[in-house]
Design an enzyme around this catalytic site. Sequence first.
Site, PDB file in Angstrom:
ATOM      1  N   THR A 182      20.977   2.887  -1.028  1.00 44.00           N
ATOM      2  CA  THR A 182      19.968   1.854  -0.881  1.00 44.00           C
ATOM      3  C   THR A 182      20.649   0.515  -0.633  1.00 44.00           C
ATOM      4  OG1 THR A 182      19.913   1.318  -3.235  1.00 44.00           O
ATOM      5  CG2 THR A 182      18.476   3.102  -2.484  1.00 44.00           C
TER       6      THR A 182
ATOM      7  N   GLU B 278      14.768   6.448   0.061  1.00 42.41           N
ATOM      8  CA  GLU B 278      14.452   7.544  -0.853  1.00 42.41           C
ATOM      9  C   GLU B 278      13.460   8.550  -0.277  1.00 42.41           C
ATOM     10  OE1 GLU B 278      15.331   3.933  -3.539  1.00 42.41           O
ATOM     11  OE2 GLU B 278      14.549   4.341  -1.536  1.00 42.41           O
TER      12      GLU B 278
ATOM     13  N   TRP C 187      -3.975 -12.567  -7.595  1.00 42.11           N
ATOM     14  CA  TRP C 187      -2.871 -12.085  -6.769  1.00 42.11           C
ATOM     15  C   TRP C 187      -2.993 -12.602  -5.341  1.00 42.11           C
ATOM     16  CZ3 TRP C 187       0.961 -10.201  -9.424  1.00 42.11           C
ATOM     17  CH2 TRP C 187       0.732  -9.499 -10.602  1.00 42.11           C
TER      18      TRP C 187
ATOM     19  N   LYS D  92       1.437 -14.296  -8.184  1.00 44.93           N
ATOM     20  CA  LYS D  92       0.306 -14.391  -9.110  1.00 44.93           C
ATOM     21  C   LYS D  92       0.043 -15.863  -9.391  1.00 44.93           C
ATOM     22  CE  LYS D  92      -1.747 -12.076 -13.056  1.00 44.93           C
ATOM     23  NZ  LYS D  92      -1.574 -11.084 -14.140  1.00 44.93           N
TER      24      LYS D  92
END
Length: 542
Positions: free
Chosen positions: A185, A329, A441, A436
Amino acid sequence: MWSTMQDFPLTITSIMRYGSGVFGAGEVATWTGDGARRRTYAEVGERAARLAGALRALGIDSDQRVATFMWNNTEHLEAYLAIPSMGAVLHTLNLRLFPDQLVYIANHAEDQVVIVDGTLIPLLAPVLDQLKTIKHVVVVGAGDTAALAEAGKAVHSYEELLAAAPPTFDWPEIDERQAAAMCYTSGTTGNPKGVVYSHRSAYLHSMAVCTGNAMTLNATDRVLPVVPMFHANAWGLPYAALMAGADLIMPDRFLQAEPLVRLIETERPTIAGAVPTIWSDVLRHTKEHGSDLSSLRLVPCGGSAVPAALMKGFDEIGVRIVQAWGMTETSPVATVAHAPAGVEPDSDSAWVHRQTQGRILAGLEVRIVGDDDSVLANDGTAVGEVEIRGPWITGAYYQDEDPLKFHDGWLRTGDVGTLSSDGYLVLTDRAKDVIKSGGEWISSVELENHLMAHPDIIEAAVVGVPDDRWQERPLASVVVREGAAVTADQLKAFMADRIAKWQVPERWTFIAEVPKTSVGKFDKKVLRRRYADGELDVHRID
């Protein structure tokens, strides 16, 4: 329990045999800047056998890791085939990593051999003496090898090794669940983590990529993987092309807009995959020079959200971009955003679907979970973290415990979004990037997409920054098109017509380029740090 089916393993060896046999006349063309050097799939198959023999002579005889430090080219494809098929593990090293990350990854994987392109020796040589387990360096093409020898490693010529090896190899029988390849990754938080792909996962992922609901590969196609072969197996395109019998066109190191466009005009690919930043540059160059990209029938695009303005810009020149989603992944392709059957191609409904991350591919399952790990409804409205499972989804990291990443047999993606009843995924943000503000949000991805729809904005990245009143508010960092002039006031007015007033940023900064990770994604942690350190010239408009 019994079955009448033969237990035949799904392996990369079988992909290699099929592609180099049934489609032996197919070709791999590697761009040189002013033309292409060509090999047939049959020749690639023979050279893969020679490479396997050469690596066996260097001591690779089981599941040892063989690293590549290479561009997208024919020799890299030969390594893609030979290393897993001989029972070893292909480890593609990211050319864009910082030196300390490269050292960490190679040592963590315990690479034994590294195959390096001669033009990349200056990147590898400074850290080679720190790569403790590497014994041999195999150099493809010309390059100054003196610095490699100084690191105390045995240095070999790729072509000389292949010339000395026999043209056939006794390919071993391989368990389909055996490790085939590994990719790390990008390590945006902490050290990069290793994902190990099995032969079975690579085979099934390649089949999925070929399907009509994904990238629709077939033997009449010519496939251009611009996405690097060091990143999640180039989205599976090299293996999928061999499986479909499609030709491969490799861009090598010529990844800027001008040589890419010239390559497309010359070699006439039908499918090409790359991240949005690449296609944005290609589109700009094409419109400035009247280039001909008409051979492209499909352009899978991913790595980050694809702006609607970019898709519409390519539509105008007759090229269809289709958004796809996945991660290292997930091997990586998990969803592809084709409009459903019965929807007119240019209708509003089609655009609603094209701007999603796409529909889940067969074989995978996706769910949305809330903060308490409760499974939420697939109603296109409920927002939560995306979890995924399936035969080409990783279940663990290589020698690296991360229990928070895995939940009850599912992979926690770190993406936040919704899932519709007919399987379309919409990502509203990365969990760490959601803003936030006053308890509500705000999606940074939505703000970025609206900003990049402005004709004078090339790139835009939005991050949350501390705010005394609202705890957190969005900061918009924008890159203005060369020769254009636009103010923060104008951009704020532009946004006010598209989103709720309370979501419009007060803080604006104009930058030369959005910082990016080693795989081309916006690196928002760099922007947060620059803001915290006072390095950005921020305009505040309340």
